[in-house]
Scaffold this motif. Sequence first.
Motif, PDB file in Angstrom:
ATOM      1  N   UNK A   1     120.480  56.021  21.994  1.00  0.00           N
ATOM      2  CA  UNK A   1     119.294  56.677  22.195  1.00  0.00           C
ATOM      3  C   UNK A   1     118.817  56.900  23.518  1.00  0.00           C
ATOM      4  N   UNK A   2     117.745  57.574  23.650  1.00  0.00           N
ATOM      5  CA  UNK A   2     117.219  57.780  24.937  1.00  0.00           C
ATOM      6  C   UNK A   2     116.481  56.684  25.721  1.00  0.00           C
ATOM      7  N   UNK A   3     116.167  55.811  24.993  1.00  0.00           N
ATOM      8  CA  UNK A   3     115.470  54.546  25.590  1.00  0.00           C
ATOM      9  C   UNK A   3     113.807  54.705  25.366  1.00  0.00           C
ATOM     10  N   UNK A   4     113.107  53.636  25.599  1.00  0.00           N
ATOM     11  CA  UNK A   4     111.898  53.742  25.331  1.00  0.00           C
ATOM     12  C   UNK A   4     110.645  54.362  26.025  1.00  0.00           C
ATOM     13  N   UNK A   5     111.316  54.941  27.293  1.00  0.00           N
ATOM     14  CA  UNK A   5     110.333  55.982  28.081  1.00  0.00           C
ATOM     15  C   UNK A   5     110.299  57.237  27.396  1.00  0.00           C
ATOM     16  N   UNK A   6     111.418  57.876  26.910  1.00  0.00           N
ATOM     17  CA  UNK A   6     111.637  58.835  26.125  1.00  0.00           C
ATOM     18  C   UNK A   6     110.855  59.043  24.874  1.00  0.00           C
ATOM     19  N   UNK A   7     110.768  57.645  24.015  1.00  0.00           N
ATOM     20  CA  UNK A   7     110.029  57.645  22.918  1.00  0.00           C
ATOM     21  C   UNK A   7     108.534  57.773  23.018  1.00  0.00           C
ATOM     22  N   UNK A   8     108.016  57.748  24.240  1.00  0.00           N
ATOM     23  CA  UNK A   8     106.565  57.995  24.210  1.00  0.00           C
ATOM     24  C   UNK A   8     106.322  59.366  24.150  1.00  0.00           C
ATOM     25  N   UNK A   9     107.237  60.367  24.594  1.00  0.00           N
ATOM     26  CA  UNK A   9     107.199  61.482  24.299  1.00  0.00           C
ATOM     27  C   UNK A   9     107.807  62.143  23.187  1.00  0.00           C
ATOM     28  N   UNK A  10     107.934  61.293  22.103  1.00  0.00           N
ATOM     29  CA  UNK A  10     108.345  61.673  20.647  1.00  0.00           C
ATOM     30  C   UNK A  10     109.695  62.309  20.541  1.00  0.00           C
ATOM     31  N   UNK A  11     110.435  61.816  21.816  1.00  0.00           N
ATOM     32  CA  UNK A  11     111.884  62.561  21.914  1.00  0.00           C
ATOM     33  C   UNK A  11     112.936  61.400  21.901  1.00  0.00           C
ATOM     34  N   UNK A  12     113.711  61.230  20.724  1.00  0.00           N
ATOM     35  CA  UNK A  12     114.580  60.325  20.732  1.00  0.00           C
ATOM     36  C   UNK A  12     115.730  60.074  21.843  1.00  0.00           C
ATOM     37  N   UNK A  13     115.791  61.236  22.381  1.00  0.00           N
ATOM     38  CA  UNK A  13     116.969  61.227  23.605  1.00  0.00           C
ATOM     39  C   UNK A  13     118.280  61.120  23.090  1.00  0.00           C
ATOM     40  N   UNK A  14     119.081  60.808  23.984  1.00  0.00           N
ATOM     41  CA  UNK A  14     120.475  60.745  23.600  1.00  0.00           C
ATOM     42  C   UNK A  14     121.365  61.942  23.677  1.00  0.00           C
ATOM     43  N   UNK A  15     122.665  61.911  23.404  1.00  0.00           N
ATOM     44  CA  UNK A  15     123.351  63.258  23.430  1.00  0.00           C
ATOM     45  C   UNK A  15     122.987  64.405  22.540  1.00  0.00           C
ATOM     46  N   UNK A  16     122.942  65.579  22.907  1.00  0.00           N
ATOM     47  CA  UNK A  16     122.347  66.651  22.037  1.00  0.00           C
ATOM     48  C   UNK A  16     120.865  66.852  21.791  1.00  0.00           C
ATOM     49  N   UNK A  17     120.459  65.924  22.650  1.00  0.00           N
ATOM     50  CA  UNK A  17     118.675  66.201  22.450  1.00  0.00           C
ATOM     51  C   UNK A  17     118.202  67.172  23.521  1.00  0.00           C
ATOM     52  N   UNK A  18     117.184  67.560  23.253  1.00  0.00           N
ATOM     53  CA  UNK A  18     116.282  68.328  24.120  1.00  0.00           C
ATOM     54  C   UNK A  18     115.769  67.900  25.430  1.00  0.00           C
ATOM     55  N   UNK A  19     116.186  68.567  26.485  1.00  0.00           N
ATOM     56  CA  UNK A  19     115.605  67.762  27.703  1.00  0.00           C
ATOM     57  C   UNK A  19     114.129  67.116  27.726  1.00  0.00           C
TER      58      UNK A  19
END
Lengths: 433, 1016
Positions: free
Chosen positions: B639-657
Amino acid sequence: MKLRRGGFILVLCICAILISSALSAKVSSSKYTENYPAITCPPSTPGVNGWVSVASKKVQFRRIASKVTKFATAKRSEFSIYSDPILINGNGVTSVVSQSSAGLWSSAFLCTAAQGDQWFIGASADVTSKGHLILVNSGLSEAIVDTSVWSENGVQAGKVLSVRANAFTSVRLDSIAAGQSSLALRVTPRSGRVSAFVIDERKLGLKNLGADAVNSTGQPKSQIVISGIPHHALNGVSAPHILRLLAPGDSDAQIRVDLISRDGVFVPVGLDEKKLIRGVVTDFSFAPIISSKTFSLRIQSDQPIQASVYSADSVSGHKDFVWNTPTPPLVPMSIAVKDLSPVFVFTGDVISVSISVKLATGKVHKVRITGSDIRTWSPPKASQVVTITKTGVGVYGSALIRSSNGVASVPLSAGSQLTRASIPNSDIAVINH
Amino acid sequence: MADLAKSHDGHHVTAILVVHDGATWLPEVVASLASQTRTIDLTIAIDTGSVDSSVKLLKNSRVPVITMARDCGFGEAIAAGIETIPAPKGDDEWLWFIHDDCAPTPDALSFLLSAVTERPHVAIAGPKLRGWYDRTHLLESGISIASNGARWTGLEPREYDQGQHDGIREVMSVSTAGMLVRRKIFDELGGFDSNLSLFRDDVDLGWRVHVAGHSVIAVTDAIAWHAEASASERREIDVKSPFLKHHLLLDRRNAAYVLLTNSSWWVLPLLSIQLLGSALFRAFGFLLAKLPGYATDEVLAVGALLIRPRMIVEARKVRRTHRLISSRVVSQFIPPRRAQLRMSLLRATQSFRQFILPSESGSSSVLDPTNEDEDLLTPAATLRWRSIFRRPEVSTFFFLFILTTIWSRNRFGSLAGGALPATPSGAMNLLGSYADSWHEVAMGSASASPPWIAILAIASALFLGKANLLVTLFFWMAPLLIMWSMYSILKEYSLNSFLRVGASLSYALSPVALASISSGRLGSMVTLIIGPQIVRYLLRIRKVEKVSWQFIFALSLLIGVLAAFSMQAFIAVALIYVIGGIFDVIDNRKNSNPRLMRNRLTRRFVLIATPLLLCFPWSFQLLSHPGRLLLEPGLSIAGGGSALAWLANPGGVGSIPWWAMSPAPIILLVALFSSTRARLFAEVGVIFLLVASFAGALAFPSHGDSVGEPLWVGSFLTFASISAVLAGVVILDGLRNKLASTGFHFRHILAGLVVASTLMYAGTAVTWTLTTGANSPVRANQESVLPPFLALNPGVKTLVIRAAEGVNSQTLNFYISRGSDARLGDPDTAPTSPLAIDLAVRQIVDGSGLASSKVLSAYGIKYVFMKNPIDKQFVHAIDGLGGFVRNSATDAGIVWRVDGVSERLVFTSASGKSTGILADPKGTRTFSPGAGILSLAENFDASWEIIQDGKKLPKKQNEYGLPEFAVTNVGEFSLTHDGTARRGMLALQSLIVMGVVVMATPARRRRSEMSVEELT
């Protein structure tokens, strides 16, 4: 009320960010494994005495071409090598094989790990040649090796040789490039774990002309340093040396040679701005008039080249010769020197080398060599392992080994490099897109 | 005695009225008989022990009454009545049977008689029956019997009478309510069968009439209103046999009796099986509908008849005496199976529609004010199809459909990539992998499969078993389903359709939705679809003690489906229940109502425990590896890590920037300061953001992985996004008017911020999906990782090695393939790599592995495949090690064959010689050449067995931890993996699922519980 609530939320969020940052697992799948690959030492040809200096009595080794594949403990820090090559378990100390034919010649090989490409600039395949190319396959499957040959007549037809698993083969040089006087070889294993060694032995009829190992070098470079070339004068006349050069690429090369000695740095007569025709092994003879007994050469070229120096010598009334091969820039390394009494020669603009010597008694002796251009140093008696702990940039080194049988030279380069590889991880994503 | 003189039309009609507690309807019935336009020649009434005022009513009407016992059947009552009238003297004497709840129209008899006058071959005529209460809909217009015993009218349920069935036509039989039968023939045939006291005597009589060479007609001009009091369980069944005093039992029993006594003898065996099978099927349906009484009646009805064949035999003998033509003469009236099926489907559809969209059981009445002229003058409004698109929900769904189609342009085909492994082609493959006790992944695993595999397999049945088609369509349609799910719940929060569609569209295009679809996160996608529904129901059960158990189990079932796909989502839901439970305890401390608290806690416990039980045994297995509770189906991709989670973005491959800022955090922040219920949603949303942030900092190794990846927190962020959408809708609903009525305020700024951030994100998300987003990790028809020739022999193990980007440098990853890429379900059951293999691979990499080939061959690994881009150092090392023979070097990579015996099953003789034995993956039966050791290259598991000469061979672990068996004799042996335990667990799970389904389905009502208006 709302402000208090807002403040509480803000504090909560900050705490959460801090805690989650602290918890953040730095997932690093990049754990490393470090290991020294096993090194191979060449066999002794019939009539030749050979022995190997190893790091300690606890070194593990086994004979290649033997049915026994288990490693045994050396129990001695120096032991004889007979007709089979040996494989020494990697331990970070470069072992040296010293071979001699009593009263005739002596040579020295660095025991090396299996390598991809090995260049041998030296040897001959003419009527005086008794030289061999020895291919040792320490692996458990058959090896296929390509040999490329250059001579004074240009590129020669190469050969493809196969070596059975856990075996070695010795090929006469005159069967690879019959009649060629000036040889440069390139040995490239296609598959298998192969170490190659070249011994250049010369005889004219019954007269021995000497022999020496041609230690392998790395890929062609534009700047080459050949350190620790032995020099002597006989009856006031400087002994001649032969600088053998090859530009294996697609273009001719312009070279410039600097001779570095205690007498200064200068261009030897006849070696200024020479042109090398591509693919042709060219020998340049020179006889520098210097007072020191060792010198080094720095060769600069506009194209990647290979080089080595043939130096004739006379020891105890018989002739011998030595092939001095290029050395890579000096890096921290260890070399076993039991009973070798080598003379270390360092070459560089600014020489600063820290050395730690482990004696046979177990004591450790430390020394620092400083200077410029060229410096020599001999380890104390009963030295077992010499470790270069720290070195300046642009320092090159070699070791001259003199005995009553002859003189030999080995470049100061690690027989096996510490291999640092990422520890592979099991991951099922490997079999997904 | 009445004068039996014929009337002027030449017929003599005796009306026989059978009464049994019919006071409710008798006044109208008697009045209708009295008001017939064609006067009835004689009317008699048979009262069968009525306990109400029926007899008094009849006496007041001056109708002669004959009293019979209460348990007297209809046929017996008729016979008693006939005995009181003189014997017939001609063919034109008629008996008209009238039920006490059947009132014919005044001209009914007239029409009946005129029809039979013209048709001398007719023995029975019957009127058209309409409902007593709803007199516009048809009950019967002639009857028949289906091959499974069902009473067949040929009408649709509650069919409105528009004259579509009018006309005089031949039928199999007519109801005894209003049946006009020629007395002579009735007497010849022996009247009604005395074994049929009530129900189906009409069908039996009609069949016998046909077989005797006569006809039965339905005369639709004659109409009668019928209350069907007995059939609708409005009055008790009083028959002689106490066993038969159940309506359904008696009806089914009599139906079976009619079929068995009247059908040709050679169809009797098949008919018996069919009757029993139908009974069992209907019994099962009644059990599901929580009507165990009806279920029992179904089975007993047929069973009780079949165990008394003598009665059938005797009845058939009697019928044989009157038979002139074959029983198959009525086959033209027996409905074909497809007609029965169509009717069953129609009934099921209507029941389902009624369940989903209950409507008032309205019926049009003649008193409804309608202006028929107006109908003629007013032109019918034609719907312009273009105006449909003016509706915001239609146009938005259409827009999203176009958008998702363009976005999915690289995903039409068999999908794989990201976290999604390849899907097996068939549903049976999926089901097989779910049910297997041993999974052929790497070195094999006995882990329980997650239930979502079975759910996918069952869902594939809708697509003719094509599981990959299901997956492809699911990925294509997922945004629409996500949007629809959110839209369906927003109706409760806003009437503004523009706001609703905008909010649901933003949910469908949220970062977590886009990332889940792009990276193949099945669990998160299901959470996105089901999540809003669960939130809706969770909000409904704030007062959990007021909710029915049926609702609790239905919600548990839904949560169970969610848990099967995403335990992370289940934890999120369980968290809410636990918080609710804490509030219950706090509330109890304030109000001290322990009983209420226990009730609430029990229901909450059931809501948590039931989904876990539904996912048994997989859910229980997860408890031994708690970290895996947070993992989702498929491959464990970072996943994208805890920082991105605050932006409601799970992150990781295929995710929106990350810079495409989701408005969700802004909305939650604004809503936290709201004074409306948006604050509640915001608080929940922030909690989930917090949880996602914590979880995103963790890393757990999944099945088959030695190193953990940063956790994917899609399910937690889904609930945060749902909360943000709900909060946003509540805030913005009606806000325009509020803002317009106030001066410029910080609320204007905040509202503008929310709207602006939403619009900006929407634009960015749309652009991204149309451009970069299409190049998602999940793609269609990707090339296989393995070269084709390695897949020729399924089950042959290949060690696959690939370069991967590590944190600081490139690293090598490896896994064992069994001839194919990872398939759906494999990553969820994959075993951890054995330490010996880890060490062997490490030694290959660092060049010290002189014995690595021996280790790999011991584990049955036949090939080593280094996929491009190759690592030259590794290639050089493996080339140099020995024990590996280079097999090929292509664009795909380099393949080495491992020296040594690397079969799955290896026999080592006493002399130490090893030979490979071909063995099928799922057990084998083969031959042992002598005494020695059989080594199996699978992970050790207690269920592996080799049986020789009927005995299990002793088993132990060898130096590599693999199972080996000591063989002492030459001869055949069987290698199996004993799946008894797995089958037992599956059986238990099936029982649990069935039990919960039964508890969750709404109970059907007995006919006695339905209103008469509904029935008639």
